[in-house]
Design an enzyme around this catalytic site. Sequence first.
Site, PDB file in Angstrom:
ATOM      1  N   ASP A   1      78.639 -28.225  52.022  1.00 12.63           N
ATOM      2  CA  ASP A   1      77.571 -27.819  51.118  1.00 12.63           C
ATOM      3  C   ASP A   1      76.250 -28.058  51.852  1.00 12.63           C
ATOM      4  OD1 ASP A   1      76.186 -27.270  48.649  1.00 12.63           O
ATOM      5  OD2 ASP A   1      77.999 -27.947  47.621  1.00 12.63           O
TER       6      ASP A   1
ATOM      7  N   ASP B   1      73.306 -24.180  48.891  1.00 15.84           N
ATOM      8  CA  ASP B   1      72.773 -24.528  47.575  1.00 15.84           C
ATOM      9  C   ASP B   1      71.456 -23.791  47.297  1.00 15.84           C
ATOM     10  OD1 ASP B   1      73.149 -26.598  45.363  1.00 15.84           O
ATOM     11  OD2 ASP B   1      71.098 -27.038  45.974  1.00 15.84           O
TER      12      ASP B   1
ATOM     13  N   GLU C   1      74.507 -19.693  47.274  1.00 14.34           N
ATOM     14  CA  GLU C   1      74.341 -19.816  45.823  1.00 14.34           C
ATOM     15  C   GLU C   1      73.012 -19.163  45.488  1.00 14.34           C
ATOM     16  OE1 GLU C   1      74.215 -23.096  42.242  1.00 14.34           O
ATOM     17  OE2 GLU C   1      73.030 -23.366  44.037  1.00 14.34           O
TER      18      GLU C   1
ATOM     19  N   HIS D   1      81.216 -26.966  39.701  1.00 14.01           N
ATOM     20  CA  HIS D   1      80.804 -28.265  39.162  1.00 14.01           C
ATOM     21  C   HIS D   1      79.602 -28.162  38.224  1.00 14.01           C
ATOM     22  CE1 HIS D   1      78.237 -27.284  42.453  1.00 14.01           C
ATOM     23  NE2 HIS D   1      77.413 -28.251  42.106  1.00 14.01           N
ATOM     24  N   ASP D   2      79.043 -26.969  38.073  1.00  9.77           N
ATOM     25  CA  ASP D   2      77.891 -26.783  37.168  1.00  9.77           C
ATOM     26  C   ASP D   2      78.284 -26.043  35.895  1.00  9.77           C
ATOM     27  OD1 ASP D   2      76.135 -27.897  39.053  1.00  9.77           O
ATOM     28  OD2 ASP D   2      75.783 -25.958  40.003  1.00  9.77           O
TER      29      ASP D   2
END
Length: 560
Positions: free
Chosen positions: A99, A200, A255, A328-329
């Site tokens: 990440d 990210d 993302e 995870h969000d």
Amino acid sequence: MQEKAWWKESVVYQVYPRSFCDSNGDGIGDLNGITSKLDYLKELGVDVVWLSPVYQSPNDDNGYDISDYQAIMEDFGTMEDFDRMLEEMHKRGIRLVMDLVVNHTSDEHPWFVESRKGKDNPYRDYYIWKDPVDGHAPNNWGSCFSGPAWQWDEETGQYYLHLFSVKQPDLNWENEKVRDEVFSMMNWWLDKGVDGFRMDVISLISKDPSYADGEAGLNGYSSFNVCANGPRVHEYLQEMRRRVLDGRDTITVGECSGVTLQEALKYASLDGKELNMVFQFEHTNLDADGDNKWTDKKCRLTELKEVLSNWQNGLDGKAWNSLFWCNHDQPRIVSRLGNDSPEYRERSAKMLAVCLHMMQGTPYVYQGEELGMTNVPFPGVEDFRDLDSINAYHELTEKGIFTEEEMLRFMRYKSRDNARTPMQWDDSANAGFTTGTPWIMTNPNYKQINAAEQVGRPDSVFRFYQKLIALRKEKEIIVYGGYKLLEPDSESVYVYERTLGKEHLLTACNFTDREQEVRLPEEAAGREASLLIGNCEGAEWGDMLRLQPYEAVVWNWKED
Ligand code: NOJ
């Protein structure tokens, strides 16, 4: 057919390390825990692991606030543990995606510690500092985690920008030294042997120099809209391609909050100048109220189909999709779009898996999704750990926008913590995740829903995911075929066709708890077909397909 690539043919599994497997009993998942579960991932059949951040971090946002990009967070282990994990992954033919969180750092990163020391500090310009305007913040941008996006610094008399928490100051990508640092750090990880990056909020790195006011949102999301796809973002990513990625065999996914189809065609163009693919969020935002995610509104199936089909058709042959329901969000998909009652949980989880995995793009499986893990009945606000949820709870109840009961109801439905409770390995204490006290509560349904039970049962959700993943390796049409939506106006069934040459796949998914009928498209009627996969007994091919509640079928037929 478009050019083949391994990253188009892969299935990626996301590991959220804090909640995956704890090897030392401190209640926090760790790298050795991950290594101990690689055979499980191999058995599932995934090709790539995307690991949420494992770097040194004070954990204001569970590792998305990094204080040292080249060190491992103590809670997670050591660099030796990391090297061993990577080696064990590669031994099993699994690639590792790191990440990359470079829109911001932690405020405890040495660059920021220096930066805030004074206006003349050589690191000042690594971040975005602005003078006050008429005695207040430079504009009305809100942080994505509630409150303003600007933090006043008394000592130096300026504000710094943080689109996320106050402990996540935004880096200034205009500064070429920042880009040098980021690119050399990326090269360091790639030289170590990692296979790519999930980037990210990469769509936010280039801020519009006008720093104009945005539209105020209920919960401060305006900054997302004003900062997404900024004027230099493509230039920066092309520079990254040249200086880091060119000549290396990597997988990259950005993302891209706020990305439009037009923008995605640039970020993820098949010409390979920027990224391999992006995460877009149009489909996960359908059950929000504008910019406000705190509601228990359900999304309409017709809208979901329209959005996903738009992406399928819009990128086909030009760029590449990533396919996801969960991360995870996001809350758990079976509780969001399926039915998590004991009667239909497994069947609807499998239906959702079929619906997604038969599309064009690279599928992402989030830990526990392959077990049909559900949302969590958090008893009270004190059981949540996510700063986004906790801040929103306080802000929105204090402002009187929602009552405490309403907010709790919304949080049980939408909070990111639904995805962050311990991975359910078996029916022993704490679901086998830890021998200590887990950092966040375990979902009480772990005795019924856990990996040990499912791996051993042929009709489990786990076995079904395994089959779907294997099919992608067997049938080129799943990866490369074209896509066509059928029955766009139905609020009950999602039906689409994939085509490659003379081969066709007809996918039909029932999103309701009632039986549904689907009329075959003309060109398919009267053909011979075989069932590629289905989640119910007794599926039959005919001019009219009869679907049981939450049934999903994929029929395979060929033109003469
Ligand atoms: C997106 C990540 O997925 C999320 O977990 C994080 O809080 C923000 N970016 C900030 O890094």
